[in-house]
Design a protein around this motif. Structure first.
Motif, PDB file in Angstrom:
ATOM      1  N   UNK A  10       0.812  -1.197   0.000  1.00  0.00           N
ATOM      2  CA  UNK A  10       0.000   0.000   0.000  1.00  0.00           C
ATOM      3  C   UNK A  10       0.845   1.245   0.000  1.00  0.00           C
ATOM      4  N   UNK A  11       0.198   2.343   0.314  1.00  0.00           N
ATOM      5  CA  UNK A  11       0.847   3.645   0.360  1.00  0.00           C
ATOM      6  C   UNK A  11       1.104   4.035   1.803  1.00  0.00           C
ATOM      7  N   UNK A  12       2.317   4.451   2.079  1.00  0.00           N
ATOM      8  CA  UNK A  12       2.688   4.845   3.423  1.00  0.00           C
ATOM      9  C   UNK A  12       3.660   6.011   3.352  1.00  0.00           C
ATOM     10  N   UNK A  13       3.616   6.859   4.349  1.00  0.00           N
ATOM     11  CA  UNK A  13       4.549   7.974   4.403  1.00  0.00           C
ATOM     12  C   UNK A  13       5.917   7.515   4.897  1.00  0.00           C
ATOM     13  N   UNK A  14       6.934   8.237   4.493  1.00  0.00           N
ATOM     14  CA  UNK A  14       8.282   7.929   4.958  1.00  0.00           C
ATOM     15  C   UNK A  14       8.324   7.906   6.475  1.00  0.00           C
ATOM     16  N   UNK A  15       9.024   6.921   7.002  1.00  0.00           N
ATOM     17  CA  UNK A  15       9.090   6.729   8.438  1.00  0.00           C
ATOM     18  C   UNK A  15       8.032   5.798   8.980  1.00  0.00           C
ATOM     19  N   UNK A  16       7.066   5.473   8.157  1.00  0.00           N
ATOM     20  CA  UNK A  16       5.996   4.592   8.577  1.00  0.00           C
ATOM     21  C   UNK A  16       6.349   3.133   8.420  1.00  0.00           C
ATOM     22  N   UNK A  17       5.360   2.293   8.646  1.00  0.00           N
ATOM     23  CA  UNK A  17       5.568   0.852   8.633  1.00  0.00           C
ATOM     24  C   UNK A  17       4.501   0.147   7.822  1.00  0.00           C
ATOM     25  N   UNK A  18       4.871  -0.981   7.274  1.00  0.00           N
ATOM     26  CA  UNK A  18       3.960  -1.890   6.609  1.00  0.00           C
ATOM     27  C   UNK A  18       4.384  -3.308   6.928  1.00  0.00           C
ATOM     28  N   UNK A  19       3.436  -4.208   6.899  1.00  0.00           N
ATOM     29  CA  UNK A  19       3.740  -5.614   7.053  1.00  0.00           C
ATOM     30  C   UNK A  19       3.184  -6.381   5.868  1.00  0.00           C
ATOM     31  N   UNK A  20       4.065  -7.011   5.141  1.00  0.00           N
ATOM     32  CA  UNK A  20       3.682  -7.823   4.013  1.00  0.00           C
ATOM     33  C   UNK A  20       3.530  -9.273   4.443  1.00  0.00           C
ATOM     34  N   UNK A  35      11.828 -16.179   0.554  1.00  0.00           N
ATOM     35  CA  UNK A  35      12.523 -14.905   0.462  1.00  0.00           C
ATOM     36  C   UNK A  35      11.624 -13.824  -0.096  1.00  0.00           C
ATOM     37  N   UNK A  36      12.010 -12.602   0.164  1.00  0.00           N
ATOM     38  CA  UNK A  36      11.382 -11.430  -0.414  1.00  0.00           C
ATOM     39  C   UNK A  36      12.360 -10.743  -1.350  1.00  0.00           C
ATOM     40  N   UNK A  37      11.867 -10.378  -2.498  1.00  0.00           N
ATOM     41  CA  UNK A  37      12.601  -9.578  -3.455  1.00  0.00           C
ATOM     42  C   UNK A  37      11.756  -8.359  -3.801  1.00  0.00           C
ATOM     43  N   UNK A  38      12.371  -7.379  -4.416  1.00  0.00           N
ATOM     44  CA  UNK A  38      11.624  -6.217  -4.853  1.00  0.00           C
ATOM     45  C   UNK A  38      12.168  -5.717  -6.170  1.00  0.00           C
ATOM     46  N   UNK A  39      11.313  -5.038  -6.887  1.00  0.00           N
ATOM     47  CA  UNK A  39      11.699  -4.502  -8.181  1.00  0.00           C
ATOM     48  C   UNK A  39      11.089  -3.119  -8.349  1.00  0.00           C
ATOM     49  N   UNK A  73       1.998 -17.913  11.174  1.00  0.00           N
ATOM     50  CA  UNK A  73       1.399 -18.958  12.001  1.00  0.00           C
ATOM     51  C   UNK A  73       1.180 -20.250  11.232  1.00  0.00           C
ATOM     52  N   UNK A  74       0.906 -20.129   9.960  1.00  0.00           N
ATOM     53  CA  UNK A  74       0.709 -21.295   9.117  1.00  0.00           C
ATOM     54  C   UNK A  74       2.017 -21.716   8.473  1.00  0.00           C
ATOM     55  N   UNK A  75       2.112 -22.976   8.172  1.00  0.00           N
ATOM     56  CA  UNK A  75       3.305 -23.499   7.517  1.00  0.00           C
ATOM     57  C   UNK A  75       3.488 -22.841   6.154  1.00  0.00           C
ATOM     58  N   UNK A  76       4.738 -22.565   5.831  1.00  0.00           N
ATOM     59  CA  UNK A  76       5.095 -21.961   4.556  1.00  0.00           C
ATOM     60  C   UNK A  76       4.423 -20.603   4.338  1.00  0.00           C
ATOM     61  N   UNK A  77       4.343 -19.836   5.384  1.00  0.00           N
ATOM     62  CA  UNK A  77       3.921 -18.452   5.295  1.00  0.00           C
ATOM     63  C   UNK A  77       4.996 -17.589   5.938  1.00  0.00           C
ATOM     64  N   UNK A  78       5.187 -16.420   5.404  1.00  0.00           N
ATOM     65  CA  UNK A  78       6.178 -15.505   5.940  1.00  0.00           C
ATOM     66  C   UNK A  78       5.631 -14.089   5.953  1.00  0.00           C
ATOM     67  N   UNK A  79       6.150 -13.312   6.873  1.00  0.00           N
ATOM     68  CA  UNK A  79       5.868 -11.895   6.946  1.00  0.00           C
ATOM     69  C   UNK A  79       7.130 -11.113   6.636  1.00  0.00           C
ATOM     70  N   UNK A  80       6.940  -9.926   6.174  1.00  0.00           N
ATOM     71  CA  UNK A  80       8.028  -8.973   6.072  1.00  0.00           C
ATOM     72  C   UNK A  80       7.570  -7.702   6.770  1.00  0.00           C
ATOM     73  N   UNK A  81       8.076  -7.494   7.969  1.00  0.00           N
ATOM     74  CA  UNK A  81       7.777  -6.277   8.710  1.00  0.00           C
ATOM     75  C   UNK A  81       8.742  -5.201   8.259  1.00  0.00           C
ATOM     76  N   UNK A  82       8.206  -4.118   7.760  1.00  0.00           N
ATOM     77  CA  UNK A  82       9.016  -3.036   7.230  1.00  0.00           C
ATOM     78  C   UNK A  82       8.786  -1.791   8.070  1.00  0.00           C
ATOM     79  N   UNK A  83       9.821  -1.358   8.738  1.00  0.00           N
ATOM     80  CA  UNK A  83       9.767  -0.173   9.574  1.00  0.00           C
ATOM     81  C   UNK A  83      10.680   0.906   9.011  1.00  0.00           C
ATOM     82  N   UNK A  84      10.465   2.111   9.474  1.00  0.00           N
ATOM     83  CA  UNK A  84      11.291   3.250   9.053  1.00  0.00           C
ATOM     84  C   UNK A  84      11.425   3.305   7.540  1.00  0.00           C
TER      85      UNK A  84
END
Length: 125
Positions: A10-20, A35-39, A73-84
């Motif tokens: 989503x859209x977030x301001x600089x300094x904010x957080x998102x969790x994928x 893994x997580x990648x980005x483009x 919590x479920x098998x083969x699931x991952x989060x990416x917590x993104x701060x700052x």
């Protein structure tokens, strides 16, 4: 093949957080790495974060200390917590998984055959 679905962008301001989130949409399988990648526009897909089946993690230098990859919590699931978050974090974020080891490093896109469709992260300044 492990179908993957990303969410949480989503859209977030600089300094904010998102969790994928990345989850297998069908039957789960044992994976040796997720893994997580980005483009970003005009750039190659780049490594962001890695979680192995043994629980070890690795991060790109650009996100180290700000992002955290963790098992869901479920098998083969991952989060990416993104701060700052910074404007340079703006990209489409992709989840990837592999069920077998290859000779290719797990931080390389070439190591993965299973990918999600991506979720857009936009960080405004």
């Amino acid at each position: 093949q492990v179908p993957l679905v990303e969410s949480g962008g989503g859209l977030v301001q600089a300094g904010g957080s998102l969790r994928l989130s990345c989850a297998a949409s069908g039957s789960t399988f044992s994976t040796n790495a997720m893994a997580w990648f980005r483009q970003a526009p005009g750039k190659q897909r780049e490594f962001v974060a890695l979680l192995t089946s043994g629980g070890s993690t690795d991060y790109a230098d650009s996100v180290k200390g700000r992002f955290t990859i963790s098992e869901g919590n479920a098998k083969n699931t991952v989060y990416l917590q993104m701060n700052s978050l910074k404007s340079e974090d703006t990209a489409v974020y992709y989840c990837a998984a592999r069920t077998t080891r290859t000779l290719v490093a797990a931080t390389s896109t070439q190591a993965y055959k299973t990918w999600g469709q991506g979720t857009q992260v936009t960080v405004s300044s």
